[in-house]
Design a protein around this motif. Structure first.
Motif, PDB file in Angstrom:
ATOM      1  N   UNK A  27      15.685 -44.257   1.794  1.00  0.00           N
ATOM      2  CA  UNK A  27      15.490 -42.868   1.364  1.00  0.00           C
ATOM      3  C   UNK A  27      14.537 -42.205   2.330  1.00  0.00           C
ATOM      4  N   UNK A  28      14.800 -40.979   2.663  1.00  0.00           N
ATOM      5  CA  UNK A  28      14.012 -40.314   3.688  1.00  0.00           C
ATOM      6  C   UNK A  28      12.665 -39.820   3.179  1.00  0.00           C
ATOM      7  N   UNK A  29      12.519 -39.639   1.873  1.00  0.00           N
ATOM      8  CA  UNK A  29      11.259 -39.130   1.335  1.00  0.00           C
ATOM      9  C   UNK A  29      10.468 -40.213   0.649  1.00  0.00           C
ATOM     10  N   UNK A  30       9.906 -39.879  -0.489  1.00  0.00           N
ATOM     11  CA  UNK A  30       9.141 -40.841  -1.289  1.00  0.00           C
ATOM     12  C   UNK A  30       9.823 -40.986  -2.633  1.00  0.00           C
ATOM     13  N   UNK A  31      10.744 -41.905  -2.736  1.00  0.00           N
ATOM     14  CA  UNK A  31      11.512 -41.992  -3.977  1.00  0.00           C
ATOM     15  C   UNK A  31      10.737 -42.662  -5.096  1.00  0.00           C
ATOM     16  N   UNK A  32      11.226 -42.445  -6.281  1.00  0.00           N
ATOM     17  CA  UNK A  32      10.778 -43.235  -7.424  1.00  0.00           C
ATOM     18  C   UNK A  32      11.769 -44.393  -7.566  1.00  0.00           C
ATOM     19  N   UNK A  33      11.250 -45.569  -7.859  1.00  0.00           N
ATOM     20  CA  UNK A  33      12.095 -46.744  -8.017  1.00  0.00           C
ATOM     21  C   UNK A  33      12.037 -47.248  -9.454  1.00  0.00           C
ATOM     22  N   UNK A  91      14.857 -39.260  -6.233  1.00  0.00           N
ATOM     23  CA  UNK A  91      13.976 -38.479  -5.396  1.00  0.00           C
ATOM     24  C   UNK A  91      12.772 -38.002  -6.168  1.00  0.00           C
ATOM     25  N   UNK A  92      11.660 -37.811  -5.503  1.00  0.00           N
ATOM     26  CA  UNK A  92      10.450 -37.348  -6.169  1.00  0.00           C
ATOM     27  C   UNK A  92      10.660 -35.942  -6.707  1.00  0.00           C
ATOM     28  N   UNK A  93      10.059 -35.633  -7.822  1.00  0.00           N
ATOM     29  CA  UNK A  93      10.172 -34.292  -8.387  1.00  0.00           C
ATOM     30  C   UNK A  93      10.814 -34.276  -9.737  1.00  0.00           C
ATOM     31  N   UNK A  94      11.326 -35.369 -10.196  1.00  0.00           N
ATOM     32  CA  UNK A  94      11.833 -35.439 -11.563  1.00  0.00           C
ATOM     33  C   UNK A  94      13.272 -35.016 -11.718  1.00  0.00           C
ATOM     34  N   UNK A  95      13.596 -33.780 -11.364  1.00  0.00           N
ATOM     35  CA  UNK A  95      14.951 -33.283 -11.585  1.00  0.00           C
ATOM     36  C   UNK A  95      15.880 -33.703 -10.454  1.00  0.00           C
TER      37      UNK A  95
END
Lengths: 110, 113
Positions: A27-33, A91-95
């Motif tokens: 993932x290119x960003x900071x994902x939640x796992x 992806x980070x940000x929830x939605x």
């Protein structure tokens, strides 16, 4: 694009043996796992998420950003741990949509 | 947490027909997701449904085949149109709230003959 890889389709261990279910992500960003579990004839449910850093049913998972891994571990397997386990990222940000790995079936042999 | 129900829980359908699956959530949610889980495979996202706007479809899925409605913040439907045996699958409704976990419905098991 998000991608989650679970290299093992099936993992068989004896009761009391350590368990490690492998998961790698891209993932290119900071994902939640996340790790999800699906017991026989039950709906998919959350087992744990990396941001909470908690242990659920004896399972833990550490996010290793260097290796882009999020392996699920338990020191002593129990028969009731037999289930399908899915690693997932969001992806980070929830939605954001959740992307699932192909799943690993854990079979604990009595 | 969110409690999600789906109807029907299972169905057996003939080739060429359509089936509409309903998803009801016990609380208002902004986004609802529809997933497919084919036999022995993982979950694949079909589309994301926001209330008041058209659904966003993932690559490989089109509105003509999988029309979605989202009339309010607690309800959505997914229609599987002109079914073929390859559509046999479990269809799952899912929701999340910002910073919260993803919740899944019990699934609708569809068999197309």
């Amino acid at each position: 694009a998000q991608r989650v890889t679970q290299p093992e389709k099936l993992l068989s261990v004896f009761k009391g043996a350590p368990v490690e279910l492998k998961c790698n992500y891209s993932y290119s960003g900071s994902p939640e796992l996340f790790w999800y579990v699906q017991y026989s004839r039950q709906r998919l449910q959350l087992l744990l998420r990396h941001i909470s850093r908690e242990s659920i049913k004896g399972f833990t998972a550490d996010l290793n950003k260097g290796e882009t891994s999020f392996h699920l571990k338990k020191p002593f397997a129990q028969e009731e741990d037999s289930a399908m386990y899915y690693c997932a990222s969001r992806g980070a940000g929830g939605y954001q949509k959740v992307t699932f790995g192909t799943g690993t079936k854990l079979q604990v042999i009595p | 947490s969110a409690v999600i129900s789906q109807k029907p829980s299972r169905d057996i359908c003939q080739r060429g027909t359509s089936l509409t699956i309903q998803c009801q959530v016990d609380s208002q949610v902004t986004m609802m997701f529809w997933y497919r889980q084919q036999p022995g495979q993982s979950l694949t996202l079909i589309a994301t449904a926001n209330q008041g706007s058209e659904a966003t479809y993932e690559s490989g899925f089109v509105i003509d085949k999988f029309p979605i409605s989202r009339p309010n913040l607690t309800f959505s439907t997914l229609t599987v149109s002109n079914m073929s045996p390859e559509d046999s699958s479990i269809y799952l409704c899912s929701v999340n709230r910002a910073g919260d976990e993803q919740f899944f419905g019990p699934g609708t098991r569809l068999t197309v003959l």
